[in-house]
Scaffold this motif. Structure first.
Motif, short mmCIF file in Angstrom:
data_model
loop_
_atom_site.label_atom_id
_atom_site.label_comp_id
_atom_site.label_asym_id
_atom_site.label_seq_id
_atom_site.Cartn_x
_atom_site.Cartn_y
_atom_site.Cartn_z
N VAL A 110 -4.36 -19.07 3.96
CA VAL A 110 -5.16 -17.69 3.90
C VAL A 110 -5.72 -17.26 3.01
O VAL A 110 -4.37 -16.64 2.07
N GLN A 111 -7.00 -16.89 1.87
CA GLN A 111 -6.94 -16.05 0.92
C GLN A 111 -8.06 -14.29 1.42
O GLN A 111 -8.11 -14.31 1.75
N TRP A 112 -6.41 -14.29 0.31
CA TRP A 112 -6.59 -12.25 0.44
C TRP A 112 -6.14 -11.96 -1.06
O TRP A 112 -6.00 -12.02 -1.29
N LYS A 113 -6.94 -10.14 -0.41
CA LYS A 113 -6.67 -9.53 -1.58
C LYS A 113 -6.32 -7.77 -1.37
O LYS A 113 -7.09 -8.19 -0.73
N ILE A 114 -6.14 -7.29 -2.45
CA ILE A 114 -6.23 -6.01 -2.00
C ILE A 114 -6.76 -5.65 -1.96
O ILE A 114 -8.08 -4.62 -3.29
N THR A 115 -8.10 -4.19 -1.43
CA THR A 115 -8.43 -3.78 -1.13
C THR A 115 -9.12 -2.35 -1.73
O THR A 115 -9.86 -1.51 -2.23
N ASP A 116 -7.29 -1.65 -0.98
CA ASP A 116 -7.22 -0.19 -1.00
C ASP A 116 -6.04 -0.12 -1.15
O ASP A 116 -5.01 -0.14 -0.33
N PRO A 117 -5.79 -0.15 -2.99
CA PRO A 117 -4.19 -0.28 -3.19
C PRO A 117 -3.40 1.76 -2.14
O PRO A 117 -2.48 1.26 -1.71
N GLY A 118 -3.59 2.50 -1.80
CA GLY A 118 -3.87 3.81 -1.68
C GLY A 118 -3.07 3.30 0.47
O GLY A 118 -1.80 3.15 0.21
N LYS A 119 -3.80 2.40 0.54
CA LYS A 119 -3.63 2.11 2.19
C LYS A 119 -2.47 1.10 2.10
O LYS A 119 -1.77 1.23 3.38
N PHE A 120 -2.63 0.23 1.06
CA PHE A 120 -1.14 -1.04 0.47
C PHE A 120 -0.58 -0.70 0.02
O PHE A 120 0.54 -1.48 1.34
N LEU A 121 -0.05 0.26 0.13
CA LEU A 121 0.81 0.95 -0.61
C LEU A 121 2.09 2.11 0.33
O LEU A 121 2.91 1.96 1.08
N TYR A 122 0.63 2.89 1.51
CA TYR A 122 1.50 4.01 2.86
C TYR A 122 0.96 3.59 4.03
O TYR A 122 1.45 4.53 4.76
N ASN A 123 0.15 2.73 4.03
CA ASN A 123 -0.41 2.92 5.60
C ASN A 123 0.70 2.18 6.72
O ASN A 123 0.75 1.47 7.17
N ALA A 124 1.44 0.58 5.38
CA ALA A 124 2.12 0.06 6.20
C ALA A 124 4.13 -0.43 5.38
O ALA A 124 3.54 -0.71 4.43
N LYS A 125 4.98 -0.53 6.23
CA LYS A 125 6.07 -0.44 5.33
C LYS A 125 5.89 -2.05 4.54
O LYS A 125 5.93 -2.16 3.15
N ASP A 126 5.71 -3.33 5.75
CA ASP A 126 5.33 -4.95 4.59
C ASP A 126 4.14 -4.83 5.12
O ASP A 126 4.42 -5.96 6.46
N PRO A 127 3.50 -4.75 3.91
CA PRO A 127 1.64 -5.36 4.73
C PRO A 127 1.32 -7.09 4.21
O PRO A 127 0.89 -7.38 5.75
N GLU A 128 2.78 -7.74 4.06
CA GLU A 128 2.67 -8.82 4.04
C GLU A 128 2.60 -9.48 4.96
O GLU A 128 2.41 -10.60 5.11
N ASN A 129 3.97 -9.08 5.48
CA ASN A 129 4.64 -9.26 6.95
C ASN A 129 3.49 -9.18 8.10
O ASN A 129 3.60 -10.32 9.19
N ILE A 130 2.84 -8.11 8.31
CA ILE A 130 1.24 -7.84 9.19
C ILE A 130 0.93 -8.96 9.13
O ILE A 130 0.25 -9.46 10.24
N LEU A 131 0.48 -9.20 7.66
CA LEU A 131 -0.69 -10.21 7.42
C LEU A 131 -0.04 -12.05 8.15
O LEU A 131 -0.91 -12.16 8.93
N TYR A 132 0.98 -12.30 7.34
CA TYR A 132 1.91 -13.22 7.76
C TYR A 132 1.77 -13.53 9.87
O TYR A 132 1.86 -14.13 10.34
#
Length: 327
Positions: A110-132
């Motif tokens: 899966v090719q992905w990128k961060i488009t909203d740093p604020g949400k990536f940092l504070y809307n989830a504890k481990d966003p990469e694990n959620i993506l997996y």
């Protein structure tokens, strides 16, 4: 003698220098071209993505900056790769059941990128694990509604598209600042050698069937084109014959009209001419003579074309020859 006042003054100067140093070092920051940043004021997001370059802010701890990369990341589902080589596999993650109750092993990138740093940092504890986990759920959902033939052969592109759409929808629902760029299936295979061999035979038979069907269609198209060509040739010849017969009929009508006009002027002569022409057409090789009676002696005039140098005697010469013979 060191007094208490000097000690307090020295301590104050020390803390002042530290404070000025903190202010000096934390009142500015730079953002590289490959980075994106978010500015925090007392821990609350104050600004989103900041343009690259030098920027100033309130000193720490009033304001702080968090930087993240703009690069495109790769999520390797079902395996781990380093330096272009697979160093670890996770078969339990890749084992799935298709819609027609067959087991396959499927992994993807899966090719992905961060488009909203604020949400990536504070809307989830481990966003990469959620993506997996979301990738696993999306892939299993699509594989579970597909047939094994489609998953292993011609339906891979459709599987990739469906997984991408489903994963994109999940990322929007989770709202963790991640955008999905692409999904690519790496390996989709059967769990053991015997099953793979049997499926390969089925696939080969299907390809042979398609090949024969294509050859039959090619032959059918060829014969159809030949038949169309023959049909066009026959139609063209018929059109030519029709035009020729029409022209011949027009010529016959013109000849008839001309004869009719002559017949009205000279009916007897025209009638005899028609009789002679008809005899010549009906009996082309017959000897035709014009006969007459004169006092018991038949005189005739042959009108057949002369053959060679033979001289045809006149009626008087013929009478003389008869008189000599009688004497």
């Amino acid at each position: 003698m060191v007094t208490l006042k000097k000690i307090y003054t020295s301590i104050g100067l020390f803390f002042l220098i530290i404070l000025l140093g903190i202010i000096g070092f934390t009142s500015w920051y730079t953002v590289d071209e490959s980075e994106q940043a978010v500015l925090l004021t007392f821990g609350k997001i104050d600004e989103g993505i900041i343009d690259p370059g030098l920027h100033f802010k309130m000193p720490w701890p009033i304001q702080d900056v968090k930087k993240l990369s703009k690069e495109t990341f790769s999520l390797q589902f079902g395996y781990r790769e380093e330096n272009g080589e697979v160093v670890e596999e996770f078969p339990e993650d890749t084992k799935m059941i298709t819609g027609d109750e067959n087991i396959v092993l499927a992994d993807l990138v899966v090719q992905w990128k961060i488009t909203d740093p604020g949400k990536f940092l504070y809307n989830a504890k481990d966003p990469e694990n959620i993506l997996y986990n979301a990738t696993s759920a999306s892939l299993r959902g699509v594989i579970g509604s597909s047939k094994i033939d489609d998953v292993l052969t011609s339906g891979k592109a459709e599987v990739e598209a469906n997984v991408r759409d489903l994963l994109t929808k999940l990322m929007e629902d989770y709202d963790i600042g991640i955008s999905i760029l692409a999904v690519k299936l790496q390996d989709v295979e059967l769990p053991n050698e015997e099953v793979r061999k049997a499926f390969t035979q089925v696939t080969d038979a299907r390809e042979m069937m398609n090949t024969k069907i294509n050859e039959a269609n090619k032959y059918s198209n060829k014969r159809r084109q030949e038949a169309e060509g023959e049909k066009d040739a026959i139609i063209s010849k018929a059109e030519g014959d029709r035009a020729a017969r029409i022209e011949k009929a027009k010529g016959d009508v013109a000849v008839f009209n001309a004869l009719y006009n002559e017949y009205k002027k000279h009916p007897e002569i025209t009638r005899k001419r028609l009789v002679l022409e008809t005899l010549d057409q009906v009996l082309p090789n017959a000897d035709v003579y014009i006969m007459s009676d004169d006092g018991g002696t038949i005189k005739y005039l042959p009108i057949r074309p002369l053959e060679g140098n033979q001289v045809v005697p006149t009626p008087k010469q013929q009478d003389s020859e008869r008189s000599g013979k009688n004497e």
